[in-house]
Design a protein around this motif. Structure first.
Motif, PDB file in Angstrom:
ATOM      1  N   GLY A   7     -10.758   1.716   4.499  1.00  0.00           N
ATOM      2  CA  GLY A   7     -11.057   0.296   4.291  1.00  0.00           C
ATOM      3  C   GLY A   7     -10.235  -0.598   5.206  1.00  0.00           C
ATOM      4  O   GLY A   7     -10.735  -1.590   5.728  1.00  0.00           O
ATOM      5  N   ALA A   8      -8.966  -0.240   5.399  1.00  0.00           N
ATOM      6  CA  ALA A   8      -8.099  -1.024   6.286  1.00  0.00           C
ATOM      7  C   ALA A   8      -8.600  -0.943   7.729  1.00  0.00           C
ATOM      8  O   ALA A   8      -8.601  -1.950   8.448  1.00  0.00           O
ATOM      9  CB  ALA A   8      -6.661  -0.548   6.177  1.00  0.00           C
ATOM     10  N   LEU A   9      -9.030   0.241   8.161  1.00  0.00           N
ATOM     11  CA  LEU A   9      -9.604   0.373   9.507  1.00  0.00           C
ATOM     12  C   LEU A   9     -10.868  -0.474   9.637  1.00  0.00           C
ATOM     13  O   LEU A   9     -11.053  -1.183  10.623  1.00  0.00           O
ATOM     14  CB  LEU A   9      -9.962   1.839   9.792  1.00  0.00           C
ATOM     15  CG  LEU A   9      -8.881   2.741  10.341  1.00  0.00           C
ATOM     16  CD1 LEU A   9      -9.320   4.199  10.288  1.00  0.00           C
ATOM     17  CD2 LEU A   9      -8.507   2.348  11.761  1.00  0.00           C
ATOM     18  N   GLU A  10     -11.722  -0.379   8.637  1.00  0.00           N
ATOM     19  CA  GLU A  10     -12.987  -1.109   8.666  1.00  0.00           C
ATOM     20  C   GLU A  10     -12.775  -2.618   8.648  1.00  0.00           C
ATOM     21  O   GLU A  10     -13.568  -3.368   9.217  1.00  0.00           O
ATOM     22  CB  GLU A  10     -13.844  -0.693   7.465  1.00  0.00           C
ATOM     23  CG  GLU A  10     -15.252  -1.197   7.529  1.00  0.00           C
ATOM     24  CD  GLU A  10     -16.121  -0.617   6.427  1.00  0.00           C
ATOM     25  OE1 GLU A  10     -17.287  -1.034   6.357  1.00  0.00           O
ATOM     26  OE2 GLU A  10     -15.654   0.222   5.645  1.00  0.00           O
ATOM     27  N   LEU A  33      -1.786   5.134   8.374  1.00  0.00           N
ATOM     28  CA  LEU A  33      -2.989   4.441   8.850  1.00  0.00           C
ATOM     29  C   LEU A  33      -3.142   3.087   8.153  1.00  0.00           C
ATOM     30  O   LEU A  33      -3.399   2.072   8.801  1.00  0.00           O
ATOM     31  CB  LEU A  33      -4.239   5.290   8.622  1.00  0.00           C
ATOM     32  CG  LEU A  33      -4.472   6.444   9.587  1.00  0.00           C
ATOM     33  CD1 LEU A  33      -5.618   7.325   9.115  1.00  0.00           C
ATOM     34  CD2 LEU A  33      -4.753   5.922  10.990  1.00  0.00           C
ATOM     35  N   PHE A  34      -2.955   3.087   6.842  1.00  0.00           N
ATOM     36  CA  PHE A  34      -3.067   1.846   6.081  1.00  0.00           C
ATOM     37  C   PHE A  34      -2.028   0.828   6.560  1.00  0.00           C
ATOM     38  O   PHE A  34      -2.354  -0.327   6.842  1.00  0.00           O
ATOM     39  CB  PHE A  34      -2.895   2.115   4.576  1.00  0.00           C
ATOM     40  CG  PHE A  34      -3.026   0.887   3.747  1.00  0.00           C
ATOM     41  CD1 PHE A  34      -4.272   0.399   3.391  1.00  0.00           C
ATOM     42  CD2 PHE A  34      -1.896   0.192   3.316  1.00  0.00           C
ATOM     43  CE1 PHE A  34      -4.397  -0.758   2.625  1.00  0.00           C
ATOM     44  CE2 PHE A  34      -2.006  -0.960   2.553  1.00  0.00           C
ATOM     45  CZ  PHE A  34      -3.264  -1.428   2.214  1.00  0.00           C
ATOM     46  N   PHE A  54      -9.315   6.312   0.901  1.00  0.00           N
ATOM     47  CA  PHE A  54     -10.282   5.213   0.885  1.00  0.00           C
ATOM     48  C   PHE A  54      -9.635   3.905   1.337  1.00  0.00           C
ATOM     49  O   PHE A  54     -10.246   3.110   2.047  1.00  0.00           O
ATOM     50  CB  PHE A  54     -10.884   5.039  -0.505  1.00  0.00           C
ATOM     51  CG  PHE A  54     -11.804   6.153  -0.927  1.00  0.00           C
ATOM     52  CD1 PHE A  54     -12.619   6.815  -0.023  1.00  0.00           C
ATOM     53  CD2 PHE A  54     -11.854   6.546  -2.243  1.00  0.00           C
ATOM     54  CE1 PHE A  54     -13.463   7.845  -0.420  1.00  0.00           C
ATOM     55  CE2 PHE A  54     -12.688   7.572  -2.661  1.00  0.00           C
ATOM     56  CZ  PHE A  54     -13.498   8.216  -1.751  1.00  0.00           C
ATOM     57  N   ALA A  55      -8.386   3.667   0.918  1.00  0.00           N
ATOM     58  CA  ALA A  55      -7.673   2.451   1.322  1.00  0.00           C
ATOM     59  C   ALA A  55      -7.455   2.447   2.839  1.00  0.00           C
ATOM     60  O   ALA A  55      -7.601   1.405   3.490  1.00  0.00           O
ATOM     61  CB  ALA A  55      -6.344   2.348   0.582  1.00  0.00           C
ATOM     62  N   ASP A  87      -0.482  -4.178   9.596  1.00  0.00           N
ATOM     63  CA  ASP A  87       0.304  -4.857  10.637  1.00  0.00           C
ATOM     64  C   ASP A  87      -0.596  -5.382  11.753  1.00  0.00           C
ATOM     65  O   ASP A  87      -0.407  -6.500  12.236  1.00  0.00           O
ATOM     66  CB  ASP A  87       1.353  -3.910  11.224  1.00  0.00           C
ATOM     67  CG  ASP A  87       2.441  -3.542  10.233  1.00  0.00           C
ATOM     68  OD1 ASP A  87       2.573  -4.216   9.185  1.00  0.00           O
ATOM     69  OD2 ASP A  87       3.156  -2.546  10.493  1.00  0.00           O
ATOM     70  N   LEU A  88      -1.573  -4.589  12.175  1.00  0.00           N
ATOM     71  CA  LEU A  88      -2.466  -5.003  13.249  1.00  0.00           C
ATOM     72  C   LEU A  88      -3.317  -6.206  12.859  1.00  0.00           C
ATOM     73  O   LEU A  88      -3.636  -7.041  13.711  1.00  0.00           O
ATOM     74  CB  LEU A  88      -3.379  -3.839  13.657  1.00  0.00           C
ATOM     75  CG  LEU A  88      -2.707  -2.739  14.464  1.00  0.00           C
ATOM     76  CD1 LEU A  88      -3.588  -1.503  14.508  1.00  0.00           C
ATOM     77  CD2 LEU A  88      -2.377  -3.224  15.859  1.00  0.00           C
ATOM     78  N   SER A  89      -3.670  -6.300  11.587  1.00  0.00           N
ATOM     79  CA  SER A  89      -4.516  -7.397  11.125  1.00  0.00           C
ATOM     80  C   SER A  89      -3.888  -8.761  11.364  1.00  0.00           C
ATOM     81  O   SER A  89      -4.592  -9.759  11.505  1.00  0.00           O
ATOM     82  CB  SER A  89      -4.840  -7.231   9.634  1.00  0.00           C
ATOM     83  OG  SER A  89      -5.680  -6.125   9.458  1.00  0.00           O
TER      84      SER A  89
END
Length: 143
Positions: free
Chosen positions: A88-91, A34-35, A84-85, A40-42
């Motif tokens: 946070g990456a999703l958020e 997920l992280f 949590f990371a 990559d999506l960012s």
């Protein structure tokens, strides 16, 4: 088999939790994937929307307690920090994200859904976490 599947078409990326045999319980591999996918999506200007969904009847049953059985305290803490990371990456995604729930979200599943900008849920979806089990009373609005 990967714990999280990635697909993209027409500007929409889909991250699919893919551990239906364990009710999509969040394990270390899922946290890392997920992280990584969110990182990559960012930086992908071709993606304008991210959907987070799950294979099977359960969105996410929470932390993988079977994985934790073989861990010491430091390893459990490290896995939790990786969770949590991932949240946070999703958020932090620069584009909107939608959690698509077709079934229960428990504990970490609620955290994954809450990290998204929106939640779309079927009537079979439910949200559960540890606080109600510890005597905390949750009231619905208007009751």
């Amino acid at each position: 088999m990967s714990a999280v599947l990635y697909s993209a078409a027409d500007g929409v990326a889909t991250l699919t939790l893919n551990r239906p045999e364990s009710r999509n319980a969040l394990n270390l591999e899922m946290c890392d994937l997920l992280f990584g996918f969110c990182q990559d999506l960012s930086s992908n200007p071709g993606v304008t929307l991210v959907l987070v969904r799950a294979n099977g009847p359960v969105f996410c049953a929470g932390a993988d307690l079977k994985e934790r059985q073989g861990m010491n305290e430091a390893q459990v803490r490290e896995r939790r920090m990786k969770g949590f990371a991932a949240y946070g990456a999703l958020e932090s995604l620069p584009m909107p994200s939608v959690a698509v729930l077709q079934g229960p979200a428990v504990g970490s599943g609620c955290e994954i859904a809450a990290a998204c900008d929106f939640i779309a849920a079927t009537p079979e979806a439910s949200f559960r976490g540890p606080p109600p089990a510890r005597g905390m009373r949750v009231r619905a609005w208007g009751r």
